[in-house]
Write an enzyme that holds these catalytic residues in place. Structure first.
Site, PDB file in Angstrom:
ATOM      1  N   GLU A   1      22.628  79.717  -5.149  1.00  0.00           N
ATOM      2  CA  GLU A   1      23.344  80.865  -4.602  1.00  0.00           C
ATOM      3  C   GLU A   1      24.511  81.289  -5.489  1.00  0.00           C
ATOM      4  O   GLU A   1      24.867  82.471  -5.531  1.00  0.00           O
ATOM      5  CB  GLU A   1      23.790  80.565  -3.171  1.00  0.00           C
TER       6      GLU A   1
ATOM      7  N   SER B   1       5.987  69.035  -0.617  1.00  0.00           N
ATOM      8  CA  SER B   1       4.981  68.244   0.089  1.00  0.00           C
ATOM      9  C   SER B   1       3.887  69.154   0.596  1.00  0.00           C
ATOM     10  O   SER B   1       4.059  70.374   0.704  1.00  0.00           O
ATOM     11  CB  SER B   1       5.561  67.470   1.283  1.00  0.00           C
TER      12      SER B   1
ATOM     13  N   ASP C   1      17.365  77.972   4.382  1.00  0.00           N
ATOM     14  CA  ASP C   1      18.703  78.084   3.785  1.00  0.00           C
ATOM     15  C   ASP C   1      19.680  77.292   4.632  1.00  0.00           C
ATOM     16  O   ASP C   1      20.081  77.729   5.722  1.00  0.00           O
ATOM     17  CB  ASP C   1      19.107  79.562   3.726  1.00  0.00           C
TER      18      ASP C   1
ATOM     19  N   ASP D   1      25.834  77.599   2.872  1.00  0.00           N
ATOM     20  CA  ASP D   1      26.415  78.911   2.576  1.00  0.00           C
ATOM     21  C   ASP D   1      27.745  78.729   1.848  1.00  0.00           C
ATOM     22  O   ASP D   1      28.518  77.813   2.151  1.00  0.00           O
ATOM     23  CB  ASP D   1      26.678  79.713   3.856  1.00  0.00           C
TER      24      ASP D   1
END
Length: 793
Positions: free
Chosen positions: A187, A257, A336, A339
């Site tokens: 990010e 995986s 996600d 942050d």
């Protein structure tokens, strides 16, 4: 001469004595496999049985004693692995291995996971705290019962530190670091892309999927829209901004995986059938430890809990497996889970920062990184209410990292409750509340039900902000507001197709996708291939699941073979390109070890992808000179769209045309490979994709390190196909099991069960894993039996 001979004989004798002493010391550090030991901390006898592979079956009269015994076994077989994992999560590795580990400690210590997890354990409910304490006591008892320190500590000149309550939580923390980007570097890179390039380019590069997607819910996404020439024209850039290396043969490895399953309607038994292979770094011993746990069921009188599968040394339960009623499996979700928060400092007092509730003081925590054999290092960690300040935005604004691993409730033992579950529904309910790195979970039960959801805590995001970019949370109602209510989790139960699959690409769309987010979903070729393999049959047994796991067909690579063939059609008389063209005629469509053509196509594709995307990186380097592209899981989607449309304005500088770019990429690859011994004809896939699976200390022992490694053989498989395989990365386990029919399942493990080179279990089962040969899911005949008895009072 007589004197010299005597001195020589004496030296030989001393060497032999030293080797004998070393052997005796190593032998003393082997675990006890048979007999009886009387230990404090137990309330009733516990029996530990081992089969020829070293699979541990632990039989106890209650769960607390079982936790003690499992800790005992883990410590005797794997304490060094447990120590490395807890220290890597806590940023304490340098204290054990020296200054070489300082760079990793500097990255991880600022998260202060030891302090956070110690506080969380202190606040845990009595039942969870009791399990942690009994496991801790078992670990320390197992360590104390060894006749000598584990051999790794003798080599390092160290004494192992006792196990603590919070160390089991730190093992979960280590998996967070493996499965998430703990520094959220992706990010940070996208923040620079957003700051340097037009919004359309940022949107293009941050695409979550494309036509190759195989979601469980919704349709594949459309190919992302290319930026226009008025928004971005790469031809105008200075070619000196490009950074593409000549060697494009770097492996593509992401922690991931495969997991997939079919409902009872598609099996002979009527029970659901679940398969799993978790793609992680491979080492000796393997990450997982085969175990079977048996104890009286506290919910059903007269019935035993009987759960088998893989345990994670350092934690007191089964991670993936089956309990006769339900089986479950995981893949990394790539949601996600972190942050960046922009921090506004008080101009009058730089130790304060703005929040929606006013100005708060930054807390500073002094941390001391101890260094074995070197000078200790001091580190001051600055923390906000959202997390530690660990970075800066593109405009140099300080950034704090909000990461679920460091939030209260981010790590707990709730996942252990799965061993008591009776149904798929119950497993999913437990999964949604478990404190672990969020995973796709696929669950099947004995009644034939099949379900998918997210296992792990999901942050409840509030406010309208882009979670891929740093945001200002000092405004009201922006940021995280605790955890998402489990009743709102995405969930799919008993789909009409009777099939479910996940492979690290996008799984859902619309509102559910917003809840999960995107931290770099993988290209959908692997998911699509598994989906299509599942659709190709109407009835399934365990052997069918293994066939899918071992599928090394390079289906998506066929189009790149076509591009390379067309490119070589105008290659002229360059000898390396002629040799490349000759080898392409042997294309089998598989990533098999003997294939030269597969390696050529793969390396050509990699060179083209790197070259095309580096044009975008070069555009960012105009503003940020040191910029590197982040992990872009959709790199294939993006480059396919660009090459298919051959947009002239997206051609990197220094190339006359798209044909010129493709030919120069082929030439670079051909010349690089042809310069090696034997030329292009000797460049098989197995030569490059050769097993490099070894003990963490093997490289420190140049003369005997090879005895701490698995055989260096060529391996079939690669990225973007079900059989994901790199030199030291791939399926850490393969299993398939139908609950209630465990005897028909299989479980293969890479790297063996024990870390001790003199153990009969060192490397046990690895050959079957290499060959794709199924090892029975349940333990084999008992070969060793050790009884732990309580100390009389």
């Amino acid at each position: 001469m007589r004197l010299l001979k005597r001195i020589l004989l004496l030296l030989i004798a001393l060497i032999l004595l030293a080797l004998l002493g070393l052997w005796l010391t190593l032998h003393q550090s082997l675990p006890r496999l048979d007999g009886e030991l009387t230990l404090p901390g137990l309330s009733a006898p516990v029996q530990i049985e081992r089969d020829a592979l070293g699979t541990a079956t632990v039989r106890a009269q209650n769960r607390r004693d079982l936790s003690f015994a499992l800790g005992f076994v883990h410590a005797q077989e794997r304490f060094f692995q447990m120590d490395l994992m807890r220290r890597s999560a806590a940023g304490e590795l340098a204290e054990l291995v020296g200054a070489a580990a300082l760079p990793l400690d500097r990255l991880r210590r600022p998260h202060r996971l030891r302090a956070r997890f110690a506080e969380a354990v202190a606040k845990a409910d009595a039942a969870e705290h009791d399990l942690l304490a009994s496991y801790r006591d078992g670990v320390n008892a197992g360590l104390a019962q060894l006749g000598a320190r584990p051999w790794e500590y003798i080599l390092l000149g160290q004494t192992p530190a006792p196990w603590r309550d919070e160390d089991s939580a730190l093992i979960i923390g280590a998996m967070y670091f493996d499965l998430n980007d703990g520094g959220n570097t992706r990010e940070l890179a996208f923040a620079k892309i957003h700051a340097a390039l037009p919004p359309s380019v940022y949107k293009f590069l941050s695409a979550s999927g494309g036509a190759a997607d195989a979601p469980l819910l919704g349709l594949p996404l459309r190919s992302p829209t290319l930026p226009s020439a008025t928004e971005l024209d790469l031809r105008k850039l200075d070619p000196a901004l490009l950074r593409v290396p000549a060697d494009a043969a770097e492996p593509h490895t992401i922690p991931g995986s495969n997991s997939f399953g079919v409902a009872g309607a598609l099996t002979q038994s009527g029970a659901a059938l679940i398969a799993n292979d978790m793609h992680l770094g491979l080492r000796v011993p393997g990450l997982w430890f085969r175990a079977r746990l048996v104890y009286p069921n506290p919910r059903h009188r007269g019935e035993d809990v009987d759960v088998s599968g893989v345990s994670l040394p350092g934690t007191p339960g089964i991670v993936v497996g089956s309990n006769r009623h339900v089986a479950w499996a995981f893949t990394n979700s790539y949601g996600d889970w972190a942050d960046w928060v922009r921090i506004t400092l008080d101009p009058a007092d730089q130790t304060r920062y703005r929040t929606a509730d006013g100005w708060y003081s930054i807390k500073t925590f002094p941390e001391l990184i101890k260094v074995h054999g070197g000078a200790d290092e001091k580190l001051d960690v600055r923390e906000t209410r959202w997390g530690p300040i660990l970075g800066t935005d593109a405009d140099d604004t300080p950034l704090a990292l909000a990461w679920i691993a460091a939030q209260p409730g981010g790590a707990n033992l709730d996942q252990m409750k799965m061993e008591l579950a009776d149904s798929a529904d119950e497993i999913i309910d437990i999964a949604n509340r478990s404190g672990m790195p969020p995973q796709n979970i696929i669950v099947g039960d004995r009644a034939g039900n099949l379900e998918w959801s997210i296992s792990g805590r999901i942050p409840k995001r509030t406010g309208d902000y882009d979670p891929l970019l740093p945001s200002d949370w000092s405004q009201p109602n922006i940021g995280w507001n605790g955890w998402l209510d489990p009743n709102l989790y995405p969930r799919i139960a008993n789909p009409n197709s009777h099939r479910l699959w996940t492979a690290n690409s996008r799984v859902v769309d619309d509102e559910w996708l917003k809840l999960i987010g995107d931290s770099g979903y993988d290209f959908g070729a692997r998911s699509s291939q598994i989906r299509d393999d599942l659709k190709a049959k109407e009835k399934f047994a365990a052997s069918d699941m293994l066939e899918i796991q071992l599928d090394d067909r390079a289906l998506f690579m066929a189009q790149w073979k076509g591009v390379l063939e067309k490119t070589l059609g105008s290659a002229g008389n360059d000898t390396a390109l002629v040799a490349m063209k000759t080898q392409l005629a042997s294309w089998s469509g598989h990533a098999d070890t003997a294939s030269v053509s597969y390696r050529l196509v793969r390396d050509f594709r990699r060179e083209v992808v790197d070259t095309v995307l580096d044009g975008f990186a070069a555009a960012v380097r105009v503003k940020f000179a040191d910029f590197k592209l982040p992990k872009i899981g959709q790199s294939e989607t993006l480059v396919q769209a660009i090459v298919a449309q051959r947009a002239p304005h997206l051609l990197p500088p220094g190339y006359a045309s798209w044909d010129d770019l493709l030919l120069k990429c082929a030439t670079r690859v051909a010349h690089y490979l042809d310069q090696q011994p034997g030329g292009i004809a000797a460049r098989s896939w197995g030569e490059f994709n050769k097993s490099d699976i070894h003990h963490p200390l093997a490289n420190a022992l140049p003369l005997i390190g090879r005895w701490l490694s698995m055989p260096r053989d060529g391996l079939p498989g690669d990225s973007f196909m079900p059989r994901v395989q790199g030199a030291d990365f791939g399926a850490s386990e393969r299993l398939a099991v139908a609950p209630g029919h465990e005897e028909e399942g299989y479980l293969e493990l890479a790297g063996g069960q024990s870390d001790h080179p003199l153990s009969p279990f060192f490397g046990a089962g690895h050959a079957d894993w290499m060959q794709g040969k199924p090892t029975p899911f349940l333990p084999g005949a008992t070969k060793y039996t050790l009884q732990l008895s309580p100390q009389s009072h």
